[in-house]
Design a protein around this motif. Structure first.
Motif, PDB file in Angstrom:
ATOM      1  N   VAL A   1      -7.783  -1.960  -0.191  1.00  0.00           N
ATOM      2  CA  VAL A   1      -6.527  -1.300   0.169  1.00  0.00           C
ATOM      3  C   VAL A   1      -5.566  -2.345   0.710  1.00  0.00           C
ATOM      4  O   VAL A   1      -5.883  -3.056   1.669  1.00  0.00           O
ATOM      5  CB  VAL A   1      -6.750  -0.207   1.241  1.00  0.00           C
ATOM      6  CG1 VAL A   1      -5.430   0.452   1.618  1.00  0.00           C
ATOM      7  CG2 VAL A   1      -7.741   0.837   0.739  1.00  0.00           C
ATOM      8  N   ASP A   2      -4.389  -2.473   0.108  1.00  0.00           N
ATOM      9  CA  ASP A   2      -3.393  -3.404   0.634  1.00  0.00           C
ATOM     10  C   ASP A   2      -3.077  -3.054   2.088  1.00  0.00           C
ATOM     11  O   ASP A   2      -3.011  -1.871   2.442  1.00  0.00           O
ATOM     12  CB  ASP A   2      -2.103  -3.332  -0.178  1.00  0.00           C
ATOM     13  CG  ASP A   2      -2.230  -4.000  -1.545  1.00  0.00           C
ATOM     14  OD1 ASP A   2      -3.284  -4.627  -1.804  1.00  0.00           O
ATOM     15  OD2 ASP A   2      -1.286  -3.877  -2.343  1.00  0.00           O
ATOM     16  N   VAL A   3      -2.877  -4.068   2.909  1.00  0.00           N
ATOM     17  CA  VAL A   3      -2.572  -3.836   4.316  1.00  0.00           C
ATOM     18  C   VAL A   3      -1.378  -2.900   4.466  1.00  0.00           C
ATOM     19  O   VAL A   3      -1.381  -1.986   5.298  1.00  0.00           O
ATOM     20  CB  VAL A   3      -2.304  -5.175   5.046  1.00  0.00           C
ATOM     21  CG1 VAL A   3      -1.817  -4.914   6.465  1.00  0.00           C
ATOM     22  CG2 VAL A   3      -3.559  -6.028   5.077  1.00  0.00           C
ATOM     23  N   ASN A   4      -0.355  -3.105   3.645  1.00  0.00           N
ATOM     24  CA  ASN A   4       0.850  -2.283   3.743  1.00  0.00           C
ATOM     25  C   ASN A   4       0.610  -0.828   3.363  1.00  0.00           C
ATOM     26  O   ASN A   4       1.419   0.050   3.695  1.00  0.00           O
ATOM     27  CB  ASN A   4       1.961  -2.862   2.862  1.00  0.00           C
ATOM     28  CG  ASN A   4       2.475  -4.188   3.384  1.00  0.00           C
ATOM     29  OD1 ASN A   4       2.372  -4.471   4.576  1.00  0.00           O
ATOM     30  ND2 ASN A   4       3.018  -5.004   2.502  1.00  0.00           N
ATOM     31  N   ASN A   5      -0.486  -0.563   2.650  1.00  0.00           N
ATOM     32  CA  ASN A   5      -0.800   0.810   2.236  1.00  0.00           C
ATOM     33  C   ASN A   5      -1.815   1.486   3.154  1.00  0.00           C
ATOM     34  O   ASN A   5      -2.122   2.668   2.974  1.00  0.00           O
ATOM     35  CB  ASN A   5      -1.328   0.822   0.799  1.00  0.00           C
ATOM     36  CG  ASN A   5      -0.261   0.434  -0.210  1.00  0.00           C
ATOM     37  OD1 ASN A   5       0.927   0.612   0.050  1.00  0.00           O
ATOM     38  ND2 ASN A   5      -0.668  -0.088  -1.351  1.00  0.00           N
ATOM     39  N   SER A   6      -2.312   0.743   4.125  1.00  0.00           N
ATOM     40  CA  SER A   6      -3.313   1.302   5.041  1.00  0.00           C
ATOM     41  C   SER A   6      -2.780   2.513   5.784  1.00  0.00           C
ATOM     42  O   SER A   6      -3.532   3.429   6.126  1.00  0.00           O
ATOM     43  CB  SER A   6      -3.757   0.240   6.052  1.00  0.00           C
ATOM     44  OG  SER A   6      -4.423  -0.831   5.417  1.00  0.00           O
ATOM     45  N   LYS A   7      -1.477   2.525   6.039  1.00  0.00           N
ATOM     46  CA  LYS A   7      -0.883   3.615   6.829  1.00  0.00           C
ATOM     47  C   LYS A   7      -1.071   4.974   6.184  1.00  0.00           C
ATOM     48  O   LYS A   7      -1.117   5.997   6.878  1.00  0.00           O
ATOM     49  CB  LYS A   7       0.598   3.350   7.065  1.00  0.00           C
ATOM     50  CG  LYS A   7       1.464   3.224   5.831  1.00  0.00           C
ATOM     51  CD  LYS A   7       2.912   2.973   6.212  1.00  0.00           C
ATOM     52  CE  LYS A   7       3.821   2.766   5.005  1.00  0.00           C
ATOM     53  NZ  LYS A   7       3.594   1.430   4.394  1.00  0.00           N
ATOM     54  N   TYR A   8      -1.200   5.025   4.849  1.00  0.00           N
ATOM     55  CA  TYR A   8      -1.368   6.313   4.169  1.00  0.00           C
ATOM     56  C   TYR A   8      -2.733   6.930   4.464  1.00  0.00           C
ATOM     57  O   TYR A   8      -2.884   8.157   4.400  1.00  0.00           O
ATOM     58  CB  TYR A   8      -1.177   6.139   2.663  1.00  0.00           C
ATOM     59  CG  TYR A   8       0.244   5.753   2.309  1.00  0.00           C
ATOM     60  CD1 TYR A   8       1.248   6.714   2.240  1.00  0.00           C
ATOM     61  CD2 TYR A   8       0.591   4.426   2.081  1.00  0.00           C
ATOM     62  CE1 TYR A   8       2.560   6.362   1.939  1.00  0.00           C
ATOM     63  CE2 TYR A   8       1.896   4.060   1.774  1.00  0.00           C
ATOM     64  CZ  TYR A   8       2.868   5.036   1.708  1.00  0.00           C
ATOM     65  OH  TYR A   8       4.168   4.680   1.421  1.00  0.00           O
ATOM     66  N   LEU A   9      -3.710   6.110   4.773  1.00  0.00           N
ATOM     67  CA  LEU A   9      -5.027   6.598   5.183  1.00  0.00           C
ATOM     68  C   LEU A   9      -5.090   6.800   6.691  1.00  0.00           C
ATOM     69  O   LEU A   9      -5.713   7.743   7.182  1.00  0.00           O
ATOM     70  CB  LEU A   9      -6.114   5.626   4.731  1.00  0.00           C
ATOM     71  CG  LEU A   9      -6.239   5.426   3.218  1.00  0.00           C
ATOM     72  CD1 LEU A   9      -7.278   4.361   2.906  1.00  0.00           C
ATOM     73  CD2 LEU A   9      -6.600   6.734   2.509  1.00  0.00           C
ATOM     74  N   LEU A  10      -4.429   5.929   7.443  1.00  0.00           N
ATOM     75  CA  LEU A  10      -4.474   6.019   8.903  1.00  0.00           C
ATOM     76  C   LEU A  10      -3.798   7.282   9.429  1.00  0.00           C
ATOM     77  O   LEU A  10      -4.212   7.828  10.459  1.00  0.00           O
ATOM     78  CB  LEU A  10      -3.792   4.794   9.525  1.00  0.00           C
ATOM     79  CG  LEU A  10      -4.581   3.487   9.494  1.00  0.00           C
ATOM     80  CD1 LEU A  10      -3.722   2.344  10.010  1.00  0.00           C
ATOM     81  CD2 LEU A  10      -5.852   3.603  10.317  1.00  0.00           C
ATOM     82  N   CYS A  11      -2.781   7.767   8.718  1.00  0.00           N
ATOM     83  CA  CYS A  11      -1.998   8.887   9.271  1.00  0.00           C
ATOM     84  C   CYS A  11      -2.844  10.149   9.431  1.00  0.00           C
ATOM     85  O   CYS A  11      -2.464  11.053  10.182  1.00  0.00           O
ATOM     86  CB  CYS A  11      -0.780   9.167   8.403  1.00  0.00           C
ATOM     87  SG  CYS A  11      -1.129   9.812   6.767  1.00  0.00           S
TER      88      CYS A  11
END
Length: 323
Positions: A186-196
């Motif tokens: 998972v790209d670091v910049n896309n991690s937020k979509y899982l973290l939310c």
């Protein structure tokens, strides 16, 4: 925190141990595609893909139990991939679907593989990202896995009884934990979509967060089948529109899957296989490229004109409007 720019309705499905959390994206006037995420992920995994899909399609994405915002299993229970198959069956029953269209990534693909092989007449479409089945394991490595898993489960029972707040982190650190934990998939910049959907703000440490997913997920039981059983299961998946795409930087589809892919091609004239540059989470990092192949498949087999498709004895697609 909600990073989805897609229109959706939040869904909560009651189950005996609590609820299954989900989101119904897009079209609400027809049966949606049921989307199943991978191990330790959640329905946020689809947020980057959905904007690139045809507008007539609806997606019902769920958080598996223990993941995202769905209820955890009661203490004393363990997670098993077979139980996730029963979750799919529960949702089908909840909405009274006569057929189901399925989309999965990673562990979600394994759930689709098991369900479809057991109940092939109820499935009218499959979209899988980077996995077909559970990987085979050598006997010695499986013994070691079970030994370690059972010890960790017994240790976790004691830790759960303490009910202390888990270790918390700053948000930027959590992004890197997702990135590293996914094998840098998972790209670091896309991690937020899982973290939310998988973190809670700490009540002890200001401006820090901890993971809300069930710790027992680390030791979930996979679906382990013999080589012979796997081949027999795959022979049951016939004449179902089936899309599979592999990330060339991923090792999940390798020689271990070659015989399975051969059977799917032989038994299924509607099987389509593609390879693109990307990691295991190619549907997140390379969504636009994925959809260059996926959308023509959906246009052929999930068109705007009808809700379901049937395949006759001559392998022809016939439209039929029904749930």
């Amino acid at each position: 925190m909600d990073f989805s720019k897609n229109k959706y309705e939040d869904i909560r499905i009651s189950v005996p141990w609590g609820h299954i959390s989900g989101r119904w994206y897009g079209n609400r006037n027809r049966r949606p595609i049921l989307a199943l995420h991978g191990w330790m992920d959640n329905l946020g995994t689809w947020d980057l893909l959905i904007p690139h899909l045809p507008k007539h399609i609806g997606i019902l994405a769920i958080d598996f139990p223990g993941h995202g915002q769905s209820s955890h299993y009661p203490q004393g229970m363990q997670y098993h991939v077979i139980e996730y198959v029963t979750v799919v069956m529960h949702i089908i029953k909840k909405y009274n679907w006569k057929k189901v269209s399925l989309m999965g990534h990673s562990m979600g693909c394994v759930v689709i593989y098991i369900y479809t092989a057991l109940y092939p007449s109820t499935v009218d479409l499959i979209v899988n990202f980077d996995v077909v089945k559970q990987a085979f394991r050598k006997a010695d490595s499986e013994i070691k896995r079970l030994q370690g898993s059972l010890i960790q489960r017994s240790n976790d029972i004691t830790e759960l009884e303490n009910k202390s707040e888990p270790k918390s982190y700053e948000y930027k650190t959590l992004e890197y934990i997702i990135h590293k934990g996914s094998g840098y998939s998972v790209d670091v910049n896309n991690s937020k979509y899982l973290l939310c959907r998988s973190i809670i703000e700490s009540q002890i440490s200001p401006k820090k967060y901890y993971f809300s997913k069930d710790k027992r997920l680390k030791y979930y039981e996979p679906f382990t089948a013999t080589y012979e059983l796997t081949l027999e299961l795959n022979k049951r998946i016939k004449n179902i529109p089936y899309f599979l795409v592999r990330g060339l930087k991923s090792l999940f589809l390798n020689e271990d899957s070659s015989e399975v892919l051969k059977i799917l091609r032989k038994n299924n004239p509607h099987f389509e296989y593609y390879e693109i540059d990307g990691t295991h989470h190619l549907h997140m990092n390379n969504a636009e490229e994925v959809c260059k192949h996926l959308n023509p498949f959906l246009s052929r087999h999930y068109s705007a004109e009808f809700n379901s498709c049937l395949i006759d004895a001559n392998n022809n697609i016939n439209a039929k409007s029904k749930l």
